[in-house]
Design an enzyme around this catalytic site. Structure first.
Site, PDB file in Angstrom:
ATOM      1  N   LYS A  13       0.822  -1.218   0.000  1.00  0.00           N
ATOM      2  CA  LYS A  13       0.000   0.000   0.000  1.00  0.00           C
ATOM      3  C   LYS A  13       0.859   1.273   0.000  1.00  0.00           C
ATOM      4  CE  LYS A  13      -2.339  -1.102   3.814  1.00  0.00           C
ATOM      5  NZ  LYS A  13      -1.940  -2.469   4.148  1.00  0.00           N
ATOM      6  N   ARG A  88     -10.370   0.464   7.986  1.00  0.00           N
ATOM      7  CA  ARG A  88      -9.908  -0.904   8.188  1.00  0.00           C
ATOM      8  C   ARG A  88     -10.977  -1.766   8.857  1.00  0.00           C
ATOM      9  NH1 ARG A  88      -3.971   0.224   8.255  1.00  0.00           N
ATOM     10  NH2 ARG A  88      -2.848  -1.727   8.325  1.00  0.00           N
ATOM     11  N   ARG A 127      10.949  -5.767   4.782  1.00  0.00           N
ATOM     12  CA  ARG A 127      10.661  -4.341   4.594  1.00  0.00           C
ATOM     13  C   ARG A 127      11.600  -3.482   5.448  1.00  0.00           C
ATOM     14  NH1 ARG A 127       4.667  -2.453   4.789  1.00  0.00           N
ATOM     15  NH2 ARG A 127       4.551  -3.551   6.774  1.00  0.00           N
ATOM     16  N   ARG A 160      10.354  -1.686  11.004  1.00  0.00           N
ATOM     17  CA  ARG A 160       9.244  -1.427  11.921  1.00  0.00           C
ATOM     18  C   ARG A 160       9.188  -2.486  13.012  1.00  0.00           C
ATOM     19  NH1 ARG A 160       4.000  -0.400   8.215  1.00  0.00           N
ATOM     20  NH2 ARG A 160       3.069  -1.578   9.907  1.00  0.00           N
ATOM     21  N   ARG A 171      -1.700  -9.464  12.713  1.00  0.00           N
ATOM     22  CA  ARG A 171      -2.143  -8.452  11.745  1.00  0.00           C
ATOM     23  C   ARG A 171      -2.896  -9.095  10.580  1.00  0.00           C
ATOM     24  NH1 ARG A 171       3.351  -5.746  10.653  1.00  0.00           N
ATOM     25  NH2 ARG A 171       2.250  -4.537   9.082  1.00  0.00           N
TER      26      ARG A 171
HETATM   27  P1  AMP Z   1       0.115   0.250   8.455  1.00  0.00           P
HETATM   28  O1  AMP Z   1       1.281   1.171   8.378  1.00  0.00           O
HETATM   29  O2  AMP Z   1      -1.010   0.658   7.552  1.00  0.00           O
HETATM   30  O3  AMP Z   1       0.515  -1.193   8.269  1.00  0.00           O
HETATM   31  O4  AMP Z   1      -0.449   0.359   9.938  1.00  0.00           O
HETATM   32  C1  AMP Z   1       0.335  -0.028  11.063  1.00  0.00           C
HETATM   33  C2  AMP Z   1      -0.553  -0.271  12.253  1.00  0.00           C
HETATM   34  O5  AMP Z   1      -1.225   0.945  12.613  1.00  0.00           O
HETATM   35  C3  AMP Z   1      -1.674  -1.275  12.026  1.00  0.00           C
HETATM   36  O6  AMP Z   1      -1.247  -2.616  12.204  1.00  0.00           O
HETATM   37  C4  AMP Z   1      -2.680  -0.834  13.094  1.00  0.00           C
HETATM   38  O7  AMP Z   1      -2.280  -1.277  14.373  1.00  0.00           O
HETATM   39  C5  AMP Z   1      -2.539   0.681  13.065  1.00  0.00           C
HETATM   40  N1  AMP Z   1      -3.507   1.273  12.096  1.00  0.00           N
HETATM   41  C6  AMP Z   1      -3.233   1.853  10.910  1.00  0.00           C
HETATM   42  N2  AMP Z   1      -4.357   2.256  10.297  1.00  0.00           N
HETATM   43  C7  AMP Z   1      -5.381   1.926  11.123  1.00  0.00           C
HETATM   44  C8  AMP Z   1      -6.789   2.040  11.058  1.00  0.00           C
HETATM   45  N3  AMP Z   1      -7.407   2.566   9.981  1.00  0.00           N
HETATM   46  N4  AMP Z   1      -7.516   1.584  12.109  1.00  0.00           N
HETATM   47  C9  AMP Z   1      -6.925   1.049  13.202  1.00  0.00           C
HETATM   48  N5  AMP Z   1      -5.609   0.875  13.318  1.00  0.00           N
HETATM   49  C10 AMP Z   1      -4.815   1.300  12.296  1.00  0.00           C
END
Ligand code: AMP
Length: 215
Positions: A13, A88, A127, A160, A171
């Site tokens: 993404k 999400r 990553r 990360r 996840r």
């Molecule tokens: P990402 O960078 O999109 O993989 O997001 C990393 C983490 O942030 C996710 O695993 C969630 O814990 C949190 N997160 C990101 N976006 C959301 C969302 N829309 N709703 C809830 N938690 C989120």
């Protein structure tokens, strides 16, 4: 142009969103990036988010919805935005529809990245990210020119904390249970665009841009 990009963790993404948002001249808004920034700054919201993110859980809907609501009303979003990683959950999607209605705007396209699950774990553990400019790399498919250093700004890359095999399992199950149903949600709204998320990042980004333009 108002776009969402969705897909499993590790589907790419962030990588594709960077190229797509540049092409359309719209801000790339990643809720994950917003949380990571707040975690780094140790703000109250960052401390709260960390307690969920480190376990591979979702940050509560009300917190996340509020952040997005505020962010998309900033001046740089007047001509559109690309939201990455939001919504999400069904609750977030329903709330987001309400926000859009109040603002009298509509989504143009929801890009759904299709990536085989077998690829996902390898993508996530390989990553690496730049803490300064946010550029993403992959140790196998998108290596930096010099080991461990960002091509664009020369900063040392990092991994990360939630990109480990244990957290990935959580996840992925969160994705399958809570986020995947949104594919059907947006399909019913006739805004869903399924795209192949596998292959060379530059080629895939070009294909996605073309598919959005033809949508
Ligand atoms: P990402 O960078 O999109 O993989 O997001 C990393 C983490 O942030 C996710 O695993 C969630 O814990 C949190 N997160 C990101 N976006 C959301 C969302 N829309 N709703 C809830 N938690 C989120």
């Amino acid at each position: 142009m108002r776009l969402l990009i969705m897909g499993a963790p590790g589907a790419g993404k962030g990588t594709y969103a960077e190229g797509i948002s540049k092409h359309f001249g719209i801000p790339h808004i990643s809720t994950g990036d917003i949380f990571r920034q707040a975690m780094q700054e140790e703000t109250p919201m960052g401390i709260l988010a960390k307690s969920f993110i480190d376990k591979g859980h979702l940050v509560p809907d009300d917190v996340t919805n509020e952040i997005v609501k505020e962010r998309i009303q900033k001046a740089d979003c007047l001509d559109g935005f690309l939201l990455d990683g939001y919504p999400r959950t069904t609750q977030q999607a329903v709330e987001f529809d309400k926000i859009l209605k109040v603002l009298e705007i509509k989504l143009d396209v929801v890009v759904n990245l299709l990536v085989d699950e077998s690829l996902i774990v390898s993508r996530i553990v390989n990553r690496r990210l730049c803490p300064t400019c946010g550029k993403g790399y992959n140790l196998i498919t998108l290596k930096p020119k010099q080991d461990g250093v960002c091509d664009d700004c020369g900063t040392e890359l990092y991994q990360r904390k939630d990109d480990n095999e244990e957290t990935i399992k959580s996840r992925l199950s969160v994705y399958n249970e809570q986020t995947k149903p949104l594919i059907d949600y947006y399909n019913k709204q006739n805004v869903l665009l399924n795209v192949n998320g596998e292959g060379d990042a530059k080629v895939v980004t070009k294909e996605i841009i073309q598919a959005i333009e033809e949508f």
